[in-house]
Design a protein around this motif. Structure first.
Motif, mmCIF file in Angstrom:
data_model
loop_
_atom_site.group_PDB
_atom_site.id
_atom_site.type_symbol
_atom_site.label_atom_id
_atom_site.label_comp_id
_atom_site.label_asym_id
_atom_site.label_seq_id
_atom_site.Cartn_x
_atom_site.Cartn_y
_atom_site.Cartn_z
ATOM 1 N N LYS A 199 0.797 -1.231 -0.137
ATOM 2 C CA LYS A 199 0.048 -0.178 -0.107
ATOM 3 C C LYS A 199 0.898 1.224 -0.267
ATOM 4 O O LYS A 199 0.684 2.133 0.959
ATOM 5 C CB LYS A 199 -0.893 0.044 1.130
ATOM 6 N N ILE A 200 1.757 1.285 -0.874
ATOM 7 C CA ILE A 200 2.541 2.351 -1.008
ATOM 8 C C ILE A 200 2.651 3.048 -2.523
ATOM 9 O O ILE A 200 2.869 2.388 -3.204
ATOM 10 C CB ILE A 200 4.154 1.995 -0.668
ATOM 11 N N HIS A 201 2.346 4.261 -2.260
ATOM 12 C CA HIS A 201 2.275 4.916 -3.767
ATOM 13 C C HIS A 201 3.960 5.031 -4.278
ATOM 14 O O HIS A 201 4.622 5.503 -3.569
ATOM 15 C CB HIS A 201 1.654 6.734 -3.623
ATOM 16 N N PRO A 202 3.771 4.511 -5.654
ATOM 17 C CA PRO A 202 5.416 4.440 -6.200
ATOM 18 C C PRO A 202 6.044 5.950 -6.400
ATOM 19 O O PRO A 202 7.248 5.895 -6.306
ATOM 20 C CB PRO A 202 5.030 3.902 -7.621
ATOM 21 N N SER A 203 5.168 7.181 -6.362
ATOM 22 C CA SER A 203 5.883 8.497 -6.174
ATOM 23 C C SER A 203 6.230 9.092 -5.127
ATOM 24 O O SER A 203 6.808 10.003 -5.158
ATOM 25 C CB SER A 203 4.788 9.283 -7.194
ATOM 26 N N ARG A 204 5.940 8.416 -3.955
ATOM 27 C CA ARG A 204 6.455 8.747 -2.707
ATOM 28 C C ARG A 204 7.923 9.006 -2.464
ATOM 29 O O ARG A 204 8.810 7.968 -3.102
ATOM 30 C CB ARG A 204 5.789 8.003 -1.501
ATOM 31 N N LEU A 205 8.549 9.709 -1.883
ATOM 32 C CA LEU A 205 9.892 9.917 -1.653
ATOM 33 C C LEU A 205 10.269 8.839 -0.759
ATOM 34 O O LEU A 205 9.666 8.716 0.429
ATOM 35 C CB LEU A 205 10.173 11.329 -1.036
ATOM 36 N N VAL A 206 11.390 8.509 -1.023
ATOM 37 C CA VAL A 206 12.200 7.145 -0.151
ATOM 38 C C VAL A 206 12.040 7.434 1.504
ATOM 39 O O VAL A 206 11.760 7.040 2.396
ATOM 40 C CB VAL A 206 13.525 6.799 -0.514
ATOM 41 N N GLY A 207 12.449 8.966 1.391
ATOM 42 C CA GLY A 207 12.640 9.593 3.081
ATOM 43 C C GLY A 207 11.221 9.711 3.621
ATOM 44 O O GLY A 207 11.444 9.892 4.985
ATOM 45 N N SER A 208 10.135 9.485 3.017
ATOM 46 C CA SER A 208 9.016 9.566 3.626
ATOM 47 C C SER A 208 8.156 8.253 4.101
ATOM 48 O O SER A 208 7.357 7.974 4.845
ATOM 49 C CB SER A 208 7.920 10.319 2.828
ATOM 50 N N ILE A 209 9.060 7.104 3.727
ATOM 51 C CA ILE A 209 8.612 5.697 4.159
ATOM 52 C C ILE A 209 8.838 5.311 5.388
ATOM 53 O O ILE A 209 10.145 5.513 5.726
ATOM 54 C CB ILE A 209 9.239 4.735 3.046
ATOM 55 N N THR A 210 7.810 4.926 6.067
ATOM 56 C CA THR A 210 8.392 4.529 7.577
ATOM 57 C C THR A 210 8.911 3.182 7.642
ATOM 58 O O THR A 210 8.983 2.197 6.650
ATOM 59 C CB THR A 210 7.018 4.365 8.232
ATOM 60 N N ASP A 211 9.592 2.677 8.639
ATOM 61 C CA ASP A 211 10.375 1.369 8.860
ATOM 62 C C ASP A 211 9.138 0.468 9.008
ATOM 63 O O ASP A 211 9.547 -0.794 8.399
ATOM 64 C CB ASP A 211 10.942 1.566 10.286
ATOM 65 N N ALA A 212 7.881 0.803 9.319
ATOM 66 C CA ALA A 212 6.854 -0.285 9.174
ATOM 67 C C ALA A 212 6.485 -0.473 7.735
ATOM 68 O O ALA A 212 6.335 -1.671 7.227
ATOM 69 C CB ALA A 212 5.674 0.157 10.133
ATOM 70 N N GLU A 213 6.500 0.721 6.674
ATOM 71 C CA GLU A 213 6.167 0.405 5.678
ATOM 72 C C GLU A 213 7.419 -0.197 4.832
ATOM 73 O O GLU A 213 6.912 -1.321 3.756
ATOM 74 C CB GLU A 213 5.873 1.724 4.901
ATOM 75 N N PHE A 214 8.611 -0.153 5.267
ATOM 76 C CA PHE A 214 9.728 -1.018 4.696
ATOM 77 C C PHE A 214 9.489 -2.510 4.888
ATOM 78 O O PHE A 214 9.671 -3.273 3.990
ATOM 79 C CB PHE A 214 11.038 -0.366 5.050
ATOM 80 N N LYS A 215 9.294 -2.423 6.247
ATOM 81 C CA LYS A 215 9.008 -4.035 6.548
ATOM 82 C C LYS A 215 7.987 -4.864 5.664
ATOM 83 O O LYS A 215 8.344 -5.846 5.278
ATOM 84 C CB LYS A 215 8.887 -4.001 8.158
ATOM 85 N N LEU A 216 6.888 -4.002 5.484
ATOM 86 C CA LEU A 216 5.821 -4.492 4.531
ATOM 87 C C LEU A 216 6.343 -4.797 2.966
ATOM 88 O O LEU A 216 5.941 -5.683 2.604
ATOM 89 C CB LEU A 216 4.730 -3.699 4.638
ATOM 90 N N LEU A 217 6.986 -3.710 2.708
ATOM 91 C CA LEU A 217 7.479 -3.759 1.340
ATOM 92 C C LEU A 217 8.515 -4.978 1.100
ATOM 93 O O LEU A 217 8.439 -5.844 0.121
ATOM 94 C CB LEU A 217 8.235 -2.509 0.984
ATOM 95 N N TYR A 218 9.318 -5.076 2.348
ATOM 96 C CA TYR A 218 10.301 -6.502 2.149
ATOM 97 C C TYR A 218 9.550 -7.727 1.969
ATOM 98 O O TYR A 218 9.740 -8.557 1.022
ATOM 99 C CB TYR A 218 11.091 -6.334 3.531
ATOM 100 N N THR A 219 8.524 -7.604 2.759
ATOM 101 C CA THR A 219 7.634 -9.037 2.860
ATOM 102 C C THR A 219 7.140 -9.393 1.279
ATOM 103 O O THR A 219 7.000 -10.524 1.054
ATOM 104 C CB THR A 219 6.459 -8.976 3.713
ATOM 105 N N GLU A 220 6.626 -8.167 0.808
ATOM 106 C CA GLU A 220 5.899 -8.140 -0.270
ATOM 107 C C GLU A 220 6.632 -8.678 -1.595
ATOM 108 O O GLU A 220 6.200 -9.240 -2.375
ATOM 109 C CB GLU A 220 5.024 -6.892 -0.719
ATOM 110 N N VAL A 221 7.802 -8.158 -1.810
ATOM 111 C CA VAL A 221 8.820 -8.269 -2.723
ATOM 112 C C VAL A 221 9.109 -9.760 -2.614
ATOM 113 O O VAL A 221 9.322 -10.328 -3.710
ATOM 114 C CB VAL A 221 10.285 -7.315 -2.417
#
Length: 291
Positions: A199-221
């Motif tokens: 649930k992350i918009h592709p145009s968001r800046l990396v700096g705005s992504i939270t640790d929780a979101e990165f963890k979710l993205l890691y799992t999804e990848v």
DNA sequence: CACTTGACCTGTCCGC
DNA sequence: TGCGGACAGGTCAAGT
């Protein structure tokens, strides 16, 4: 074409089909597809035996008994297809038209493996390449020196994944996840699929992504690419495996090339936008830019 | 250094 | 039908 799951599928097929086979001859009609000195080919490729087939990121490596390696990048439209002309498929067989008609006009390199069998490197757009280099020098080529970690390795953690993005904190998450020096193997299909999953918009800046979101993205990848390997990869247009067969992940895709169809999570119509210079598919309700 | 844009090619699809 | 332009699974070399 090929992202990590497709290249992995080709690798697994080639392992079954060409290990222990001897290369009798190699011909190419396009120097850019196969830019090797004739002397190296005659000394280190002809009469060499295939000892192993490996993958790193989206790169394939065919190791030879001469301590040389065929390093192959399929880029957008490359295929590596093994055909045993001694056992051609009959009319009506699923592989009939694909495999029996090789070589065709997209064939850039033909390897003769003897006993009427061949390995064809096909590449409609000619972006891909096959290079013959000493096995010991493979890790020293520019791409290998720059490329990031393999995301599907068992010991690759969410913390390591998150840390890799700090080097690209001022760009968008889509550009960063496509950057092979950050994480190896993710391309346009699995970038869109995993960003939707997290649930992350592709145009968001990396700096705005939270640790929780990165963890979710890691799992999804990992989830998305493991599923795709299970399904034999994605055939969006050209991709086929080492036997000339298509992959079926596109039947399971949730956003990629599904613009106009409902989001599987909330029903909102999927749209196609431009992000990091690439066609990008999102659910505008699940993936909010302002978040 | 970090970041963006165009180039590399051929083929297909879509609108006029 | 024909033609022009946009676009296609990926990197690179240039530019700012």
């Amino acid at each position: 074409m090929p992202e990590l799951p497709e290249v992995e599928t080709v690798k697994r097929g080639l392992r079954r089909l060409i290990i222990d086979r001897k290369i009798i001859a190699a011909v190419s009609d396009n120097p850019k597809s196969f830019p090797n000195a004739a002397r190296d080919v005659s000394q280190f490729l002809i009469n060499a035996t295939v000892t192993d087939v490996r993958r790193r990121a989206k790169v394939l490596m065919i190791d030879l008994s001469t301590k040389y390696t065929l390093v192959i990048h399929l880029k957008m439209t490359g295929q590596l297809v093994f055909v045993d002309h001694g056992a051609r498929f009959g009319a009506g067989h699923p592989n009939d038209s694909l495999v029996n008609n090789l070589p065709d006009k997209s064939t850039r390199v033909t390897f003769d493996l003897g006993n009427k069998s061949h390995l064809y490197f096909n590449d409609q757009r000619k972006f891909g390449w096959v290079r013959l280099i000493p096995t010991a020098e493979v890790p020293n080529i520019d791409f290998m020196k720059r490329v990031g970690p393999e995301p599907l390795e068992a010991d690759f953690t969410a913390e390591q994944f998150t840390e890799r993005f700090t080097r690209r904190s001022r760009t968008t998450i889509k550009a960063a996840i496509l950057d092979q020096s950050v994480i190896a193997g993710v391309g346009n299909i699995y970038a869109d699929e995993s960003l939707w999953g997290a649930k992350i918009h592709p145009s968001r800046l990396v700096g705005s992504i939270t640790d929780a979101e990165f963890k979710l993205l890691y799992t999804e990848v990992r989830k998305v690419m493991n599923l795709s390997i299970e399904k034999g990869g994605s055939t969006n247009r050209n991709y086929v495996n080492a036997e000339g067969k298509k992959g079926s992940y596109m039947d399971f895709a949730r956003v990629f090339r599904r613009e106009g169809l409902p989001c599987p999570r909330c029903g909102t119509e999927i749209i196609k936008i431009r992000a990091a210079g690439r066609g990008t598919h999102i659910c505008p309700a699940c993936q909010l830019i302002g978040k």
